[in-house]
Motif scaffolding. Structure first.
Motif, short mmCIF file in Angstrom:
data_model
loop_
_atom_site.label_atom_id
_atom_site.label_comp_id
_atom_site.label_asym_id
_atom_site.label_seq_id
_atom_site.Cartn_x
_atom_site.Cartn_y
_atom_site.Cartn_z
N GLN A 121 15.56 29.46 41.29
CA GLN A 121 16.57 30.49 41.04
C GLN A 121 17.46 30.07 39.87
O GLN A 121 18.57 29.57 40.09
N PRO A 122 16.99 30.24 38.65
CA PRO A 122 17.72 29.75 37.47
C PRO A 122 19.12 30.31 37.33
O PRO A 122 19.99 29.65 36.75
N GLU A 123 19.36 31.53 37.83
CA GLU A 123 20.68 32.14 37.68
C GLU A 123 21.64 31.74 38.78
O GLU A 123 22.84 32.03 38.70
N ARG A 124 21.15 31.07 39.81
CA ARG A 124 21.96 30.81 40.99
C ARG A 124 22.90 29.62 40.82
O ARG A 124 24.01 29.60 41.37
N PHE A 125 22.49 28.63 40.05
CA PHE A 125 23.20 27.36 40.02
C PHE A 125 23.85 27.13 38.66
O PHE A 125 23.23 27.30 37.62
N ALA A 126 25.12 26.71 38.70
CA ALA A 126 25.88 26.52 37.47
C ALA A 126 25.45 25.26 36.73
O ALA A 126 25.45 25.24 35.49
N PHE A 127 25.09 24.22 37.48
CA PHE A 127 24.74 22.94 36.87
C PHE A 127 24.12 22.05 37.93
O PHE A 127 24.13 22.36 39.12
N ALA A 128 23.60 20.91 37.48
CA ALA A 128 23.08 19.91 38.41
C ALA A 128 23.41 18.51 37.90
O ALA A 128 23.36 18.25 36.69
N VAL A 129 23.75 17.63 38.82
CA VAL A 129 23.89 16.21 38.56
C VAL A 129 22.74 15.52 39.29
O VAL A 129 22.60 15.65 40.51
N THR A 130 21.91 14.80 38.55
CA THR A 130 20.73 14.17 39.13
C THR A 130 20.82 12.67 38.90
O THR A 130 20.84 12.21 37.76
N LEU A 131 20.85 11.92 39.98
CA LEU A 131 21.00 10.47 39.92
C LEU A 131 19.73 9.81 40.47
O LEU A 131 19.32 10.09 41.60
N SER A 132 19.12 8.98 39.65
CA SER A 132 17.90 8.25 40.04
C SER A 132 16.83 9.21 40.55
O SER A 132 16.14 8.91 41.54
N GLY A 133 16.68 10.35 39.89
CA GLY A 133 15.72 11.35 40.33
C GLY A 133 14.74 11.73 39.25
O GLY A 133 14.58 11.02 38.25
#
Length: 217
Positions: A121-133
Motif C-alpha cells: 500500500q504505497p499511499e498508506r505509509f508516510a515513511f519507514a525506518v529500517t534497522l538491520s533489515g
C-alpha cells in the motif's frame, strides 16, 4: 494469514492523547516481542503516538518470543510469508487507526515487514525506518506506484552484521534507491543490533518527517 493480537500492543499514550497525532508503529525482530523496541520510546520525538505490536507467530522451541514469518528450512524462505505478515499489519491498522498518518520502524524481520507493507500500500505509509533489515526479493503490484511516490526510508545497518545474508543486503542496496528517498548509514563495527549513534540518526530522520508534515499542513 495469522492476525495480530490487539491486546498485545504497547502504546505510548492512551486513546485520548493519541487523537490528531501521527502514529509510529514499532515492529520487532525474530524471537522478540512488543516490549523489545518499546524501550526506544524515550529516544523518539514525543510528537508521535507510538504503538509496539507483537508478531503473530511463535518460533519453534527453544527459540523465545515471536516472529513475523518462519525462517526454518528452505521452504520457509518463500517471500509470500513476508507478504502475509505485512498484510496482517495492514489489517490491524485498518481496524485500529483508520485515516491516521502512519510511519513504520522495524528491526530485522520487522524492517522487512515494514518495507513489504509499503510495497503493498504505497499511499498508506508516510515513511519507514529500517534497522538491520532488507527488502524481500520478488515483484509486487505496488512497486511501480512506490517508485513514483518515493517515500522517505532510513536504512541503518552494521559492518559486522552476520545475520542478514549478503545477497539480501546487495539486493536492498540496489532496490531501495529506485523506490524510495533513501537516507541512512552503515555503522562501522556494529553487529545485528542498534547503537546509540544509530538512534541519534533515527531521531533526526523522524524529526525531519515531522517538519515535512507540518509544512504540508
Amino acid at each position: 494469514m495469522a492476525d495480530l493480537d490487539p491486546d498485545a500492543v504497547l502504546w505510548s499514550a492512551d486513546a485520548a492523547d493519541r487523537a490528531g497525532r501521527p502514529l509510529l508503529v514499532l515492529l520487532h525482530g525474530y524471537g522478540a516481542d512488543e516490549r523489545d523496541l518499546f524501550g526506544l520510546v524515550p529516544y523518539l520525538p514525543p510528537a508521535f503516538a507510538v504503538a509496539a505490536v507483537r508478531a503473530p507467530l511463535t518460533p519453534p522451541f527453544p527459540a523465545p518470543g515471536h516472529s513475523w514469518y518462519p525462517i526454518e528450512g528452505l521452504q520457509n524462505r518463500d517471500p509470500r510469508h513476508v507478504t502475509d505478515a505485512a498484510s496482517a499489519l495492514i489489517a490491524w491498522l485498518d481496524a485500529t487507526a483508520p485515516g491516521v498518518d502512519v510511519g513504520l520502524l522495524g528491526f530485522s524481520q520487522g524492517a522487512a515487514v515494514a518495507l513489504q507493507a509499503m510495497r503493498l500500500q504505497p499511499e498508506r505509509f508516510a515513511f519507514a525506518v529500517t534497522l538491520s533489515g532488507y527488502v524481500t526479493p520478488g515483484e509486487l503490484p505496488g512497486d511501480t506506484a512506490l517508485a513514483e511516490r518515493r517515500p522517505p526510508v532510513f536504512w541503518g545497518r552494521g559492518t559486522r552484521d552476520d545475520v542478514i545474508p549478503a545477497f539480501l543486503v546487495e539486493h536492498t542496496v540496489a532496490w531501495l534507491p529506485e523506490h524510495a528517498e533513501l537516507s541512512g548509514r552503515v555503522y562501522p563495527g556494529l553487529t545485528h543490533s542498534v547503537s546509540e549513534g544509530e538512534l541519534d540518526d533515527v531521531r533526526v530522520f523522524l524529526e525531519k518527517q515531522l517538519e515535512a508534515k507540518t509544512a504540508e499542513d
